[in-house]
Design a protein around this motif. Sequence first.
Motif, PDB file in Angstrom:
ATOM      1  N   TRP A  67       0.773  -1.057  -0.129  1.00  0.00           N
ATOM      2  CA  TRP A  67      -0.050  -0.084   0.372  1.00  0.00           C
ATOM      3  C   TRP A  67       0.981   1.226   0.205  1.00  0.00           C
TER       4      TRP A  67
ATOM      5  N   LEU B 226       4.890 -17.303  -0.367  1.00  0.00           N
ATOM      6  CA  LEU B 226       4.242 -16.219   0.980  1.00  0.00           C
ATOM      7  C   LEU B 226       2.699 -15.924   1.100  1.00  0.00           C
TER       8      LEU B 226
ATOM      9  N   TYR C  46       1.158  -1.433   4.526  1.00  0.00           N
ATOM     10  CA  TYR C  46       2.094  -0.335   4.245  1.00  0.00           C
ATOM     11  C   TYR C  46       3.598  -0.784   3.950  1.00  0.00           C
TER      12      TYR C  46
ATOM     13  N   VAL D 109       5.217  -6.507   4.883  1.00  0.00           N
ATOM     14  CA  VAL D 109       5.077  -7.604   5.785  1.00  0.00           C
ATOM     15  C   VAL D 109       4.529  -8.291   4.355  1.00  0.00           C
TER      16      VAL D 109
ATOM     17  N   MET E 155      -4.490 -14.793  -1.639  1.00  0.00           N
ATOM     18  CA  MET E 155      -5.804 -14.984  -1.113  1.00  0.00           C
ATOM     19  C   MET E 155      -7.194 -14.703  -1.736  1.00  0.00           C
TER      20      MET E 155
ATOM     21  N   ALA F 197     -10.539 -17.223   4.292  1.00  0.00           N
ATOM     22  CA  ALA F 197      -9.789 -16.669   4.665  1.00  0.00           C
ATOM     23  C   ALA F 197      -9.932 -15.590   3.857  1.00  0.00           C
TER      24      ALA F 197
ATOM     25  N   ILE G  83      -9.850  -5.654   3.331  1.00  0.00           N
ATOM     26  CA  ILE G  83      -8.647  -6.169   3.769  1.00  0.00           C
ATOM     27  C   ILE G  83      -9.444  -7.238   4.400  1.00  0.00           C
TER      28      ILE G  83
ATOM     29  N   GLY H 267      -5.480 -11.714   6.286  1.00  0.00           N
ATOM     30  CA  GLY H 267      -4.923 -10.571   6.796  1.00  0.00           C
ATOM     31  C   GLY H 267      -5.242  -9.816   7.703  1.00  0.00           C
TER      32      GLY H 267
ATOM     33  N   ALA I 194      -3.162 -12.232  10.875  1.00  0.00           N
ATOM     34  CA  ALA I 194      -1.831 -12.180  10.682  1.00  0.00           C
ATOM     35  C   ALA I 194      -1.161 -10.621  11.590  1.00  0.00           C
TER      36      ALA I 194
ATOM     37  N   LEU J 135     -11.216   6.817   4.371  1.00  0.00           N
ATOM     38  CA  LEU J 135     -10.003   6.896   3.197  1.00  0.00           C
ATOM     39  C   LEU J 135     -11.093   6.046   2.045  1.00  0.00           C
TER      40      LEU J 135
ATOM     41  N   TRP K 165      -5.885   6.449  -3.066  1.00  0.00           N
ATOM     42  CA  TRP K 165      -5.908   7.500  -2.124  1.00  0.00           C
ATOM     43  C   TRP K 165      -4.062   7.570  -1.641  1.00  0.00           C
TER      44      TRP K 165
ATOM     45  N   TYR L  31       4.770  -1.190  14.697  1.00  0.00           N
ATOM     46  CA  TYR L  31       3.983  -2.280  13.834  1.00  0.00           C
ATOM     47  C   TYR L  31       4.446  -2.521  12.503  1.00  0.00           C
TER      48      TYR L  31
END
Length: 431
Positions: A7, A36, A44, A47, A58, A78, A105, A109, A112, A289, A295, A390
């Motif tokens: 993102w 992965l 963002y 990860v 997924m 999922a 999302i 996600g 996780a 948003l 954006w 984070y």
Amino acid sequence: MVKVSSWGRLDSHEHDLVPLADRDQAVRAVAGGRGLPQGNARSYGDVCLNPDGRLWRMTGLDRFIAFDPGTGRLRCEAGVLLRDIQRMSIVHGWLLPVTPGTQMITVGGAIANDVHGKNHHVLGSFGDHVLQLRLARTDGRVIDCGPDLEAGWFAATVGGMGLTGVIVEAELQLRRVAGPWLVTDTVPYRNLDEFFQLADTSEAGWEQTVSWVDCLSGIGRGLFFRANLAAIPDRGAESGRKPKRVPFVPPVSLVNGLSLRAFNETYFRANTLKAGYAVAHFEKYTYPLDNLHDWNRMYGPRGFYQYQSVVPRAAGQAAIQAMLAAIKASGQGSFLAVLKTFGDRTSRGMMSFPRPGVTLALDFPNRGAQTAALFERLDAIVRDAGGRIYAAKDARMPRDLFESGYPRLAEFLQYRDPGISSAMSRRLIGS
Ligand SMILES: Cc1cc2nc3c(=O)[nH]c(=O)nc-3n(C[C@H](O)[C@H](O)[C@H](O)COP(=O)(O)OP(=O)(O)OC[C@H]3O[C@@H](n4cnc5c(N)ncnc54)[C@H](O)[C@@H]3O)c2cc1C
């Protein structure tokens, strides 16, 4: 191979992108593979990236498996989006208990990263409402786990950054609601003392609390938003939103010193004028948003970082003040600047981000070395305060801060799937 970015759009890397379509295919694809899992790539940083490697996408696992409108228990694949769950369940008087600032999302996600919302002090994080999940490992094992079933696997997978296996389905407990409406209250504050007073006095009576802080003001002025779901008759059920889109990537970031100063002044004044109570649809209020598609393009071709930290409450005010001062001194600012207290709860996940304290999240255009230097100053403040960064937002935290911020790392690594690796795991764990 195709180019994929996250993102923040900091860069894009070649990936072997493998879209998965259903649970059986997912289990088969993961067994014996290396890769992965990726949800909707709303993280963002890195990860959800695996440069030069495989990504199991997924979002094709998008089926509801079972929903009981009597109990609010939902079993789904999922890759289902939180938006699709809520639009289905609100009709029956249920919503997800915890959602982040976007509902675009996936369930995988959300688990996780053990995402949090504005109601952490009341309902904790996403993992607190997961009853069970099914994990597919690259050695071919399929593990069903929950808080009381294979509890170690569950605690490692909630907040586990996709590194323990691929979640193929989950059972969630939704919460009863009277309808889609919120009673909201906006309260301007002049400094951090007032913010902390508002946070303390609002937690008992308001389920959602969050604030926007003007990080250019230097004094920590801002706007405190609090809200409760309420039974509001005669409003219909629609959010009445007309989505807009940022149509292209501008050659330079539209977010700069000048635009930020103007935005912050206007935003503070406009919201001060309309301070007080209002009624809002939950989608419009909670995910503003989501109504402005793409954006993230606003930040131009170099992309942007989000820096989100949490520091313990005792050190909180001094640390937040020091971070705001460092940001002002650096001449870099953030128009999205969210300040919020977390409740006094222990997260279920070994690697979950939420912990008791105060969290500050800020977006910064990528200005290379200048931005990196600011982050080093912010890291020092977070480190001294005993805080953490984070992972869902991160693309650059130093390894020592990751290790000190997540004291259950060694325990977590026992559950790691050796066939799964991300750009972040290689950067912070070494593989
Ligand atoms: C506008 C905006 C607002 C946000 N607000 C918040 C907020 O308020 N609070 C908050 O906590 N977060 C927030 N976020 C971050 C976002 O909620 C998280 O990054 C979330 O994890 C993204 O989910 P995703 O489906 O896009 O997964 P991705 O970003 O694609 O992946 C995230 C992680 O989940 C793993 N993963 C994905 N699917 C699976 C699976 N099926 N099995 C195992 N692992 C899997 C990936 O490997 C990766 O490690 C926000 C993001 C945006 C863009």
